[in-house]
Design a protein around this motif. Structure first.
Motif, PDB file in Angstrom:
ATOM      1  N   GLN A   1      12.297   6.047  43.707  1.00 26.41           N
ATOM      2  CA  GLN A   1      12.820   7.015  44.667  1.00 26.41           C
ATOM      3  C   GLN A   1      12.517   6.518  46.084  1.00 26.41           C
ATOM      4  O   GLN A   1      11.429   5.983  46.338  1.00 26.41           O
ATOM      5  N   VAL A   2      13.433   6.701  46.991  1.00 26.85           N
ATOM      6  CA  VAL A   2      13.236   6.310  48.371  1.00 26.85           C
ATOM      7  C   VAL A   2      13.577   7.477  49.272  1.00 26.85           C
ATOM      8  O   VAL A   2      14.513   8.222  49.001  1.00 26.85           O
ATOM      9  N   GLN A   3      12.792   7.643  50.320  1.00 26.55           N
ATOM     10  CA  GLN A   3      13.069   8.667  51.327  1.00 26.55           C
ATOM     11  C   GLN A   3      13.427   7.978  52.628  1.00 26.55           C
ATOM     12  O   GLN A   3      12.820   6.971  52.996  1.00 26.55           O
ATOM     13  N   LEU A   4      14.408   8.536  53.327  1.00 33.93           N
ATOM     14  CA  LEU A   4      14.950   7.920  54.525  1.00 33.93           C
ATOM     15  C   LEU A   4      14.780   8.843  55.722  1.00 33.93           C
ATOM     16  O   LEU A   4      15.065  10.041  55.617  1.00 33.93           O
ATOM     17  N   VAL A   5      14.369   8.265  56.849  1.00 35.20           N
ATOM     18  CA  VAL A   5      14.209   9.048  58.072  1.00 35.20           C
ATOM     19  C   VAL A   5      14.860   8.282  59.219  1.00 35.20           C
ATOM     20  O   VAL A   5      14.433   7.166  59.552  1.00 35.20           O
ATOM     21  N   GLU A   6      15.897   8.905  59.803  1.00 38.27           N
ATOM     22  CA  GLU A   6      16.582   8.277  60.931  1.00 38.27           C
ATOM     23  C   GLU A   6      15.925   8.656  62.247  1.00 38.27           C
ATOM     24  O   GLU A   6      15.326   9.725  62.380  1.00 38.27           O
ATOM     25  N   SER A   7      16.097   7.798  63.230  1.00 34.75           N
ATOM     26  CA  SER A   7      15.653   8.076  64.589  1.00 34.75           C
ATOM     27  C   SER A   7      16.492   7.249  65.547  1.00 34.75           C
ATOM     28  O   SER A   7      17.210   6.339  65.123  1.00 34.75           O
ATOM     29  N   GLY A   8      16.395   7.570  66.829  1.00 34.76           N
ATOM     30  CA  GLY A   8      17.062   6.771  67.842  1.00 34.76           C
ATOM     31  C   GLY A   8      18.309   7.375  68.426  1.00 34.76           C
ATOM     32  O   GLY A   8      18.919   6.802  69.334  1.00 34.76           O
ATOM     33  N   GLY A   9      18.726   8.525  67.921  1.00 35.59           N
ATOM     34  CA  GLY A   9      19.898   9.162  68.478  1.00 35.59           C
ATOM     35  C   GLY A   9      19.611   9.732  69.862  1.00 35.59           C
ATOM     36  O   GLY A   9      18.478   9.758  70.321  1.00 35.59           O
ATOM     37  N   GLY A  10      20.682  10.180  70.522  1.00 30.62           N
ATOM     38  CA  GLY A  10      20.510  10.769  71.839  1.00 30.62           C
ATOM     39  C   GLY A  10      21.817  10.891  72.577  1.00 30.62           C
ATOM     40  O   GLY A  10      22.888  10.754  71.975  1.00 30.62           O
ATOM     41  N   LEU A  11      21.715  11.147  73.863  1.00 32.13           N
ATOM     42  CA  LEU A  11      22.871  11.297  74.737  1.00 32.13           C
ATOM     43  C   LEU A  11      23.005  10.035  75.586  1.00 32.13           C
ATOM     44  O   LEU A  11      22.035   9.584  76.201  1.00 32.13           O
ATOM     45  N   VAL A  12      24.201   9.478  75.602  1.00 33.23           N
ATOM     46  CA  VAL A  12      24.447   8.253  76.354  1.00 33.23           C
ATOM     47  C   VAL A  12      25.830   8.333  76.978  1.00 33.23           C
ATOM     48  O   VAL A  12      26.734   8.992  76.438  1.00 33.23           O
ATOM     49  N   GLN A  13      26.010   7.662  78.092  1.00 32.11           N
ATOM     50  CA  GLN A  13      27.321   7.622  78.723  1.00 32.11           C
ATOM     51  C   GLN A  13      28.222   6.612  78.018  1.00 32.11           C
ATOM     52  O   GLN A  13      27.729   5.650  77.396  1.00 32.11           O
ATOM     53  N   ALA A  14      29.498   6.818  78.131  1.00 32.64           N
ATOM     54  CA  ALA A  14      30.457   5.874  77.557  1.00 32.64           C
ATOM     55  C   ALA A  14      30.185   4.476  78.099  1.00 32.64           C
ATOM     56  O   ALA A  14      29.910   4.299  79.293  1.00 32.64           O
ATOM     57  N   GLY A  15      30.248   3.501  77.189  1.00 32.33           N
ATOM     58  CA  GLY A  15      29.928   2.133  77.551  1.00 32.33           C
ATOM     59  C   GLY A  15      28.484   1.754  77.324  1.00 32.33           C
ATOM     60  O   GLY A  15      28.134   0.562  77.381  1.00 32.33           O
ATOM     61  N   THR A  88      30.823  10.111  69.018  1.00 35.22           N
ATOM     62  CA  THR A  88      29.936  11.274  68.937  1.00 35.22           C
ATOM     63  C   THR A  88      29.955  11.869  67.538  1.00 35.22           C
ATOM     64  O   THR A  88      31.016  12.174  66.996  1.00 35.22           O
ATOM     65  N   ALA A  89      28.770  11.989  66.947  1.00 33.23           N
ATOM     66  CA  ALA A  89      28.649  12.491  65.574  1.00 33.23           C
ATOM     67  C   ALA A  89      27.171  12.539  65.200  1.00 33.23           C
ATOM     68  O   ALA A  89      26.313  12.024  65.926  1.00 33.23           O
ATOM     69  N   VAL A  90      26.913  13.149  64.060  1.00 33.99           N
ATOM     70  CA  VAL A  90      25.602  12.999  63.423  1.00 33.99           C
ATOM     71  C   VAL A  90      25.674  11.747  62.551  1.00 33.99           C
ATOM     72  O   VAL A  90      26.591  11.603  61.742  1.00 33.99           O
ATOM     73  N   TYR A  91      24.730  10.864  62.742  1.00 29.80           N
ATOM     74  CA  TYR A  91      24.692   9.610  61.997  1.00 29.80           C
ATOM     75  C   TYR A  91      23.644   9.694  60.900  1.00 29.80           C
ATOM     76  O   TYR A  91      22.506  10.110  61.137  1.00 29.80           O
ATOM     77  N   TYR A  92      24.058   9.275  59.706  1.00 33.68           N
ATOM     78  CA  TYR A  92      23.194   9.315  58.538  1.00 33.68           C
ATOM     79  C   TYR A  92      23.016   7.920  57.961  1.00 33.68           C
ATOM     80  O   TYR A  92      23.984   7.156  57.875  1.00 33.68           O
ATOM     81  N   CYS A  93      21.804   7.601  57.560  1.00 32.65           N
ATOM     82  CA  CYS A  93      21.647   6.395  56.765  1.00 32.65           C
ATOM     83  C   CYS A  93      21.595   6.785  55.296  1.00 32.65           C
ATOM     84  O   CYS A  93      21.232   7.917  54.941  1.00 32.65           O
ATOM     85  N   ASP A 112      22.860   7.299  46.669  1.00 29.82           N
ATOM     86  CA  ASP A 112      21.971   8.255  46.011  1.00 29.82           C
ATOM     87  C   ASP A 112      20.968   8.902  46.959  1.00 29.82           C
ATOM     88  O   ASP A 112      20.424   9.963  46.655  1.00 29.82           O
ATOM     89  N   HIS A 113      20.678   8.250  48.067  1.00 31.35           N
ATOM     90  CA  HIS A 113      19.622   8.733  48.947  1.00 31.35           C
ATOM     91  C   HIS A 113      20.155   8.829  50.378  1.00 31.35           C
ATOM     92  O   HIS A 113      20.855   7.919  50.843  1.00 31.35           O
ATOM     93  N   TRP A 114      19.775   9.917  51.049  1.00 32.72           N
ATOM     94  CA  TRP A 114      20.269  10.184  52.393  1.00 32.72           C
ATOM     95  C   TRP A 114      19.135  10.624  53.300  1.00 32.72           C
ATOM     96  O   TRP A 114      18.209  11.313  52.867  1.00 32.72           O
ATOM     97  N   GLY A 115      19.263  10.250  54.582  1.00 32.30           N
ATOM     98  CA  GLY A 115      18.366  10.781  55.574  1.00 32.30           C
ATOM     99  C   GLY A 115      18.875  12.115  56.088  1.00 32.30           C
ATOM    100  O   GLY A 115      19.923  12.600  55.668  1.00 32.30           O
ATOM    101  N   GLN A 116      18.145  12.678  57.023  1.00 35.93           N
ATOM    102  CA  GLN A 116      18.483  14.007  57.542  1.00 35.93           C
ATOM    103  C   GLN A 116      19.511  13.951  58.656  1.00 35.93           C
ATOM    104  O   GLN A 116      20.070  14.970  59.029  1.00 35.93           O
ATOM    105  N   GLY A 117      19.750  12.755  59.187  1.00 38.07           N
ATOM    106  CA  GLY A 117      20.737  12.590  60.241  1.00 38.07           C
ATOM    107  C   GLY A 117      20.135  12.606  61.631  1.00 38.07           C
ATOM    108  O   GLY A 117      19.090  13.222  61.864  1.00 38.07           O
ATOM    109  N   THR A 118      20.801  11.927  62.549  1.00 37.44           N
ATOM    110  CA  THR A 118      20.385  11.920  63.948  1.00 37.44           C
ATOM    111  C   THR A 118      21.634  12.040  64.816  1.00 37.44           C
ATOM    112  O   THR A 118      22.647  11.396  64.559  1.00 37.44           O
ATOM    113  N   GLN A 119      21.565  12.899  65.821  1.00 36.61           N
ATOM    114  CA  GLN A 119      22.724  13.194  66.658  1.00 36.61           C
ATOM    115  C   GLN A 119      22.928  12.108  67.707  1.00 36.61           C
ATOM    116  O   GLN A 119      21.994  11.723  68.413  1.00 36.61           O
TER     117      GLN A 119
END
Length: 124
Positions: A1-15, A88-93, A112-119
């Protein structure tokens, strides 16, 4: 079994750029196919990139996004450059043990395994 945790999302300007990380638990991380998906409001979850026997990208991100992994750190990455408002979306690994066929890689149901997502929000 593997557990996944995403990070690094945020607000950024185009480009701009962001790098997402997906930290995995477990001792067999190197044996997993890793994928990134995203889901925008009101839309279905869509394939972004995967790393299995090869590297695969959605046409919409080719040349702008790069998927990679560091098996020693049990971490997968998604480097996103030249970001657009439509990214723009919620990104999941996601992960699945073993290699995957071309058809399977692109389908969320194959994993089979998903993280919680990062915006990720890209402003125009």
């Amino acid at each position: 079994q593997v557990q996944l945790v995403e990070s690094g999302g945020g607000l950024v300007q185009a480009g701009g750029s962001l790098r997402l990380s997906c930290a995995a638990s477990g001792r067999t991380f190197g044996s997993y196919t890793m994928g990134w998906f995203r889901q925008a409001p009101g839309k279905e979850r869509e394939f972004v990139a995967a790393l299995s026997w090869g590297v695969h990208y959605a046409d919409s991100v080719k040349g702008r996004f790069t998927i990679s992994r560091d098996n020693a750190k049990n971490t997968a990455y998604l480097q996103m450059n030249s970001l657009k408002p439509e990214d723009t979306a919620v990104y999941y690994c996601a992960a699945r043990l073993g290699l995957m066929s071309d058809q399977s890689l692109y389908a969320a149901i194959s994993y089979d395994h998903w993280g919680q997502g990062t915006q990720v929000t890209v402003s125009s």
